[in-house]
Design a protein around this motif. Structure first.
Motif, PDB file in Angstrom:
ATOM      1  N   GLU A   1      37.670 -63.467   0.448  1.00  0.00           N
ATOM      2  CA  GLU A   1      37.702 -63.455   1.909  1.00  0.00           C
ATOM      3  C   GLU A   1      36.289 -63.266   2.471  1.00  0.00           C
ATOM      4  O   GLU A   1      35.683 -62.205   2.271  1.00  0.00           O
ATOM      5  N   PRO A   2      35.749 -64.248   3.186  1.00  0.00           N
ATOM      6  CA  PRO A   2      34.384 -64.116   3.733  1.00  0.00           C
ATOM      7  C   PRO A   2      34.228 -62.918   4.660  1.00  0.00           C
ATOM      8  O   PRO A   2      33.194 -62.224   4.618  1.00  0.00           O
ATOM      9  N   ILE A   3      35.240 -62.676   5.500  1.00  0.00           N
ATOM     10  CA  ILE A   3      35.152 -61.550   6.431  1.00  0.00           C
ATOM     11  C   ILE A   3      35.031 -60.237   5.661  1.00  0.00           C
ATOM     12  O   ILE A   3      34.156 -59.398   5.958  1.00  0.00           O
ATOM     13  N   ILE A   4      35.882 -60.057   4.676  1.00  0.00           N
ATOM     14  CA  ILE A   4      35.881 -58.802   3.908  1.00  0.00           C
ATOM     15  C   ILE A   4      34.594 -58.651   3.117  1.00  0.00           C
ATOM     16  O   ILE A   4      34.017 -57.553   3.044  1.00  0.00           O
ATOM     17  N   MET A   5      34.097 -59.744   2.548  1.00  0.00           N
ATOM     18  CA  MET A   5      32.869 -59.648   1.762  1.00  0.00           C
ATOM     19  C   MET A   5      31.676 -59.303   2.643  1.00  0.00           C
ATOM     20  O   MET A   5      30.807 -58.507   2.252  1.00  0.00           O
ATOM     21  N   CYS A   6      31.617 -59.888   3.844  1.00  0.00           N
ATOM     22  CA  CYS A   6      30.508 -59.579   4.764  1.00  0.00           C
ATOM     23  C   CYS A   6      30.547 -58.117   5.188  1.00  0.00           C
ATOM     24  O   CYS A   6      29.517 -57.415   5.170  1.00  0.00           O
ATOM     25  N   ILE A   7      31.729 -57.645   5.567  1.00  0.00           N
ATOM     26  CA  ILE A   7      31.849 -56.255   6.019  1.00  0.00           C
ATOM     27  C   ILE A   7      31.606 -55.290   4.859  1.00  0.00           C
ATOM     28  O   ILE A   7      30.963 -54.245   5.023  1.00  0.00           O
ATOM     29  N   THR A   8      32.115 -55.629   3.682  1.00  0.00           N
ATOM     30  CA  THR A   8      31.893 -54.777   2.510  1.00  0.00           C
ATOM     31  C   THR A   8      30.404 -54.665   2.192  1.00  0.00           C
ATOM     32  O   THR A   8      29.891 -53.568   1.919  1.00  0.00           O
ATOM     33  N   LEU A   9      29.707 -55.782   2.231  1.00  0.00           N
ATOM     34  CA  LEU A   9      28.274 -55.775   1.969  1.00  0.00           C
ATOM     35  C   LEU A   9      27.537 -54.914   2.987  1.00  0.00           C
ATOM     36  O   LEU A   9      26.660 -54.108   2.627  1.00  0.00           O
ATOM     37  N   TYR A  10      27.915 -55.061   4.252  1.00  0.00           N
ATOM     38  CA  TYR A  10      27.264 -54.315   5.329  1.00  0.00           C
ATOM     39  C   TYR A  10      27.483 -52.805   5.148  1.00  0.00           C
ATOM     40  O   TYR A  10      26.534 -52.004   5.170  1.00  0.00           O
ATOM     41  N   LEU A  11      28.747 -52.406   4.962  1.00  0.00           N
ATOM     42  CA  LEU A  11      29.041 -50.983   4.806  1.00  0.00           C
ATOM     43  C   LEU A  11      28.453 -50.416   3.520  1.00  0.00           C
ATOM     44  O   LEU A  11      28.026 -49.258   3.478  1.00  0.00           O
ATOM     45  N   THR A  12      28.413 -51.219   2.472  1.00  0.00           N
ATOM     46  CA  THR A  12      27.836 -50.756   1.207  1.00  0.00           C
ATOM     47  C   THR A  12      26.364 -50.414   1.381  1.00  0.00           C
ATOM     48  O   THR A  12      25.888 -49.374   0.897  1.00  0.00           O
ATOM     49  N   VAL A  13      25.635 -51.280   2.062  1.00  0.00           N
ATOM     50  CA  VAL A  13      24.211 -51.006   2.304  1.00  0.00           C
ATOM     51  C   VAL A  13      24.042 -49.739   3.135  1.00  0.00           C
ATOM     52  O   VAL A  13      23.176 -48.892   2.853  1.00  0.00           O
ATOM     53  N   LEU A  14      24.875 -49.575   4.162  1.00  0.00           N
ATOM     54  CA  LEU A  14      24.795 -48.373   4.987  1.00  0.00           C
ATOM     55  C   LEU A  14      25.036 -47.116   4.157  1.00  0.00           C
ATOM     56  O   LEU A  14      24.331 -46.111   4.299  1.00  0.00           O
ATOM     57  N   TYR A  15      26.040 -47.171   3.288  1.00  0.00           N
ATOM     58  CA  TYR A  15      26.357 -46.001   2.476  1.00  0.00           C
ATOM     59  C   TYR A  15      25.283 -45.744   1.424  1.00  0.00           C
ATOM     60  O   TYR A  15      25.014 -44.583   1.072  1.00  0.00           O
ATOM     61  N   ILE A  16      24.675 -46.797   0.917  1.00  0.00           N
ATOM     62  CA  ILE A  16      23.568 -46.610  -0.025  1.00  0.00           C
ATOM     63  C   ILE A  16      22.423 -45.871   0.665  1.00  0.00           C
ATOM     64  O   ILE A  16      21.866 -44.905   0.133  1.00  0.00           O
ATOM     65  N   VAL A  17      22.087 -46.317   1.871  1.00  0.00           N
ATOM     66  CA  VAL A  17      21.021 -45.646   2.624  1.00  0.00           C
ATOM     67  C   VAL A  17      21.402 -44.204   2.904  1.00  0.00           C
ATOM     68  O   VAL A  17      20.623 -43.266   2.683  1.00  0.00           O
ATOM     69  N   LEU A  18      22.638 -44.012   3.403  1.00  0.00           N
ATOM     70  CA  LEU A  18      23.090 -42.672   3.779  1.00  0.00           C
ATOM     71  C   LEU A  18      23.044 -41.712   2.594  1.00  0.00           C
ATOM     72  O   LEU A  18      22.512 -40.591   2.705  1.00  0.00           O
ATOM     73  N   PHE A  19      23.556 -42.115   1.454  1.00  0.00           N
ATOM     74  CA  PHE A  19      23.638 -41.191   0.323  1.00  0.00           C
ATOM     75  C   PHE A  19      22.329 -41.079  -0.454  1.00  0.00           C
ATOM     76  O   PHE A  19      22.109 -40.072  -1.145  1.00  0.00           O
ATOM     77  N   THR A  20      21.453 -42.074  -0.370  1.00  0.00           N
ATOM     78  CA  THR A  20      20.131 -41.873  -0.959  1.00  0.00           C
ATOM     79  C   THR A  20      19.268 -40.981  -0.074  1.00  0.00           C
ATOM     80  O   THR A  20      18.305 -40.375  -0.560  1.00  0.00           O
ATOM     81  N   PHE A  21      19.614 -40.868   1.204  1.00  0.00           N
ATOM     82  CA  PHE A  21      18.946 -39.896   2.066  1.00  0.00           C
ATOM     83  C   PHE A  21      19.154 -38.476   1.539  1.00  0.00           C
ATOM     84  O   PHE A  21      18.309 -37.602   1.737  1.00  0.00           O
ATOM     85  N   LEU A  22      20.304 -38.233   0.899  1.00  0.00           N
ATOM     86  CA  LEU A  22      20.598 -36.891   0.409  1.00  0.00           C
ATOM     87  C   LEU A  22      19.537 -36.420  -0.571  1.00  0.00           C
ATOM     88  O   LEU A  22      19.211 -35.222  -0.628  1.00  0.00           O
ATOM     89  N   ASP A  23      19.006 -37.344  -1.363  1.00  0.00           N
ATOM     90  CA  ASP A  23      17.874 -37.032  -2.239  1.00  0.00           C
ATOM     91  C   ASP A  23      16.550 -37.297  -1.537  1.00  0.00           C
ATOM     92  O   ASP A  23      15.560 -36.583  -1.744  1.00  0.00           O
ATOM     93  N   GLY A  24      16.541 -38.347  -0.701  1.00  0.00           N
ATOM     94  CA  GLY A  24      15.287 -38.816  -0.121  1.00  0.00           C
ATOM     95  C   GLY A  24      14.693 -37.915   0.936  1.00  0.00           C
ATOM     96  O   GLY A  24      13.466 -37.938   1.156  1.00  0.00           O
ATOM     97  N   TYR A  25      15.509 -37.098   1.618  1.00  0.00           N
ATOM     98  CA  TYR A  25      14.959 -36.232   2.670  1.00  0.00           C
ATOM     99  C   TYR A  25      13.935 -35.252   2.104  1.00  0.00           C
ATOM    100  O   TYR A  25      13.039 -34.796   2.823  1.00  0.00           O
ATOM    101  N   THR A  26      14.089 -34.906   0.824  1.00  0.00           N
ATOM    102  CA  THR A  26      13.100 -34.027   0.193  1.00  0.00           C
ATOM    103  C   THR A  26      11.719 -34.680   0.218  1.00  0.00           C
ATOM    104  O   THR A  26      10.701 -34.006   0.433  1.00  0.00           O
ATOM    105  N   TYR A  27      11.672 -35.988   0.016  1.00  0.00           N
ATOM    106  CA  TYR A  27      10.401 -36.720   0.016  1.00  0.00           C
ATOM    107  C   TYR A  27       9.980 -37.092   1.435  1.00  0.00           C
ATOM    108  O   TYR A  27       8.788 -37.033   1.773  1.00  0.00           O
TER     109      TYR A  27
END
Length: 546
Positions: free
Chosen positions: A330-356
């Motif tokens: 499903e193109p719609i689901i793949m686009c939204i999944t990709l978008y949210l995945t990137v957001l969550y990657i940024v959000l959860f790498t902030f948990l380590d990254g804020y130290t830097y």
């Protein structure tokens, strides 16, 4: 407690309905026998003719045939709501009652998502006690997110079999057991095992919450009800480090107190669920109504749809484990999944990254570095300013469609939250990456984090509402796919976050993430313009556009 009271209230409502329909039943029965109507109340019907007359006379009851392999009576009276204003229907409850139920679900989501991030606040202390590197200890966060991904496959089918409340209660109790076990873990292996299992049972609200909100709110009302849930649920990863900010630092307990605090919060929410949360799953409520009708009338043919359909828990589990992965086409689901995945990657790498980003750049301590996560929550709260405008936009869309093609909302209108916020994601990342410098005020990257929080929650709300409206009966499977993928990727990136920031540096790490998010920024605008075309070509999506 509330479920028990609710069951009793349904029983009283059934008695009242039988009394209200008594005269209609009497008239139907006597008419069939050629007798004059009886004015006084009749006792519970004893003859077959009287029982059939009652089943046909009661409001909201549908008589129909079914295939019965065991040779039972093939005729059933399928129990439904009395009408649109049935007081037992969750959608007819007062706004205050529905808001309360939504806030409770949001509180559950807050606790379990805060637990995913709170351990990052004490990463150095836990790593030192277990004699491992901080990279290894960061697996405790990643493995918890992997548990989220695994548990989300099972939560939905259980809630559709046993109801929402029992799943919330049981899952929360088992979640608390494994959180306590994590607090008592003697080594890193035990901690990782218990954190994974806590994540499995903590995933419940992330999977079931969409169903609960759909139980309570109509299409237009979701415009403001879903953000109520999302602010609490999405705030967990942002405020988890704030809650654990000074634990293990100085004289404020050991790192294990992050787990004990999570346990205390979960216990408080559990008490609230027991005493205040109502059951919202309509098929289960109708099953309760059917049980009361069978008891009061002595007629075993009163059945809810949940009792008539031959779908077992195992069937639902097989579907929930297989169907979500069909949405990879499903193109719609793949686009939204990709978008949210990137957001969550940024959000959860902030948990380590804020130290830097903040700690090493500005020389502030571990506690204050974690407190800065509060800036992201401030940005999330800004979605409340959009709600009135988006609500009016959605209402106008509903009125327009009611005039032309009936009453429905085109799913694309749900994308307004995302369209009003999508550019803030790359802007905030570029801003934070290139102003996190000792020569520039610390308030500059902090303000950038506010914009990131605002953009992230707006995209999350739009994504979920758009999927729910676009896929309707398949929405649960679609959301399961999105949940599994984004948490699996976020789990992996959490572990590599420290090496990434350490080797690439703050500027280039955030620049890379900003560039990726820039490429994804057009997604909500493209879906708003061409979503209806994509849905018409989809096997699972609902096409409302003419």
């Amino acid at each position: 407690m509330q479920s028990i009271l609710q069951y009793r209230r349904i029983g009283l409502a059934v008695k009242n309905q039988l009394q209200r329909d008594e005269e209609k039943r009497a008239a139907t029965f006597t008419s069939n026998l050629g007798e004059k109507p009886v004015q006084q109340p009749l006792p519970a019907p004893q003859s077959e003719a009287a029982r059939i007359a009652l089943g046909r006379a009661l409001t909201g009851i549908l008589a129909r045939n079914r295939t019965v392999p065991d040779g039972g009576d093939p005729r059933v009276f399928v129990v439904g709501w009395e009408g649109k204003n049935d007081p037992m229907n969750p959608k007819t409850l007062s706004t205050a009652a529905r808001v309360r139920a939504t806030i409770i679900i949001s509180a559950i989501a807050f606790v379990v998502t805060a637990a995913s991030a709170i351990d990052t606040a004490i990463l150095p202390q836990a790593a030192a006690e277990f004699g491992v590197s901080q990279v290894v200890e960061s697996i405790a966060t990643g493995i918890y997110l992997a548990g989220f991904a695994a548990g989300s496959v099972f939560a939905g089918p259980f809630s559709e079999t046993f109801g929402r409340n029992i799943v919330y209660l049981v899952a929360m109790i088992i979640f608390m057991v494994f959180v306590m076990a994590s607090a008592l873990a003697p080594n890193i292996g035990a901690q990782l095992t218990f954190r994974f299992l806590a994540g499995v049972f903590g995933s419940t609200p992330l999977t079931c919450a969409g169903g609960t909100i759909s139980d309570l709110w109509g299409p237009l009302e979701k415009t403001y009800s879903f953000p109520i849930f999302a602010v609490g649920g999405f705030a967990g990863p942002a405020l988890g480090p704030v809650i654990g900010s000074y634990i293990g630092v100085g004289n404020i307990g050991t790192w294990r107190w992050t787990e004990w605090i999570t346990l205390i919060m979960a216990a408080l929410v559990l008490v609230i669920i027991i005493f205040f949360q109502i059951e919202t799953y309509p098929p289960l409520l109708l099953k309760w109504k059917a049980q009361h009708l069978r008891k009061l009338t002595g007629d075993d043919r009163f059945r809810a749809e949940l009792e008539v359909t031959e779908s077992t828990l195992w069937t639902r589990l097989r579907t929930s484990m297989a169907r979500p992965f069909l949405f990879i086409q499903e193109p719609i689901i793949m686009c939204i999944t990709l978008y949210l995945t990137v957001l969550y990657i940024v959000l959860f790498t902030f948990l380590d990254g804020y130290t830097y980003i903040f700690g090493e750049t500005y020389g502030i301590g571990q506690g204050l570095t974690n407190v800065i996560f509060a800036g992201m929550f401030v940005g999330m709260a800004f979605i409340s300013f959009l709600v009135p405008w988006v609500y009016r936009k959605t209402k106008n869309e509903l009125e327009s469609n009611r005039t032309e093609t009936g009453s429905h909302i085109d799913p694309e209108v749900r994308l307004w939250y995302a369209m009003l916020a999508a550019p803030t994601i790359p802007i905030s990342l570029f801003w934070m990456g290139w102003t996190a410098n000792p020569s520039i005020s610390i308030w500059s990257p902090i303000i950038a984090s506010v914009f990131f929080g605002y953009g992230a929650i707006c995209i999350f709300v739009s994504a979920y509402l758009y999927i729910i409206d676009s896929y309707e009966i398949y929405a649960a499977s679609a959301l399961t796919f999105v949940t599994v993928i984004r948490y699996l990727f976020a789990a992996g990136m959490t572990v590599v976050g420290i090496p990434f920031y350490r080797n690439m540096g703050v500027h280039w790490t955030l620049t890379i993430m900003a560039c990726i998010s820039t490429l994804l920024t057009p997604i909500p605008y493209i879906l708003y313009r061409y979503g209806h075309v994509i849905r018409r070509r989809s096997k699972y999506a609902m096409s409302n556009k003419q």
